[in-house]
Scaffold this motif. Sequence first.
Motif: not given
Length: 150
Positions: A33-40, A83-86
């Motif tokens: 889910a994180l990767a799919g949202a481009g956040a991971l 480590l995420i982008d938000a």
Amino acid sequence: MRFMLVVKATGHSEAGLEPGSGWCRAMAAYRDALAGAGALVAEARLLPSASGVRIAYPVPGGAPVVTAGPFARETEPMAGYLLIDARSQEEAMAWAMRMPDPSGHGEGVIEVRELAEGEQGSSLRDWKAMAMEAELLDQMEMLKRNKNFC
């Protein structure tokens, strides 16, 4: 903005106990889910603190003191990180709230920390952030060599 979701160690993670297959599937879905949202950006589980070394500088200008693990739980060792982008701390917290219990055995704790970037971390980033990044890269390499984890 980048945020680190710091997963704190528990007695289970320090003992090297693997969570069950249900937890592994739930974490895989969460990472997807994180990767799919481009956040991971990156993620890894760490080996128990018994495999680590702590280098402390107790006196300004003094010699470093090296201590081999394991480390007491009171010192809150890390068991892993994402480590995420938000766009905001609220969004980072929302992602953290979606994570399954990070220990897989109860008692899981996640700490959400924003990375110092740009003007905010200019002098700090010079040595502290670079050291942290180098340590994380070393841990990721160690984890890649040891593929006995989910």
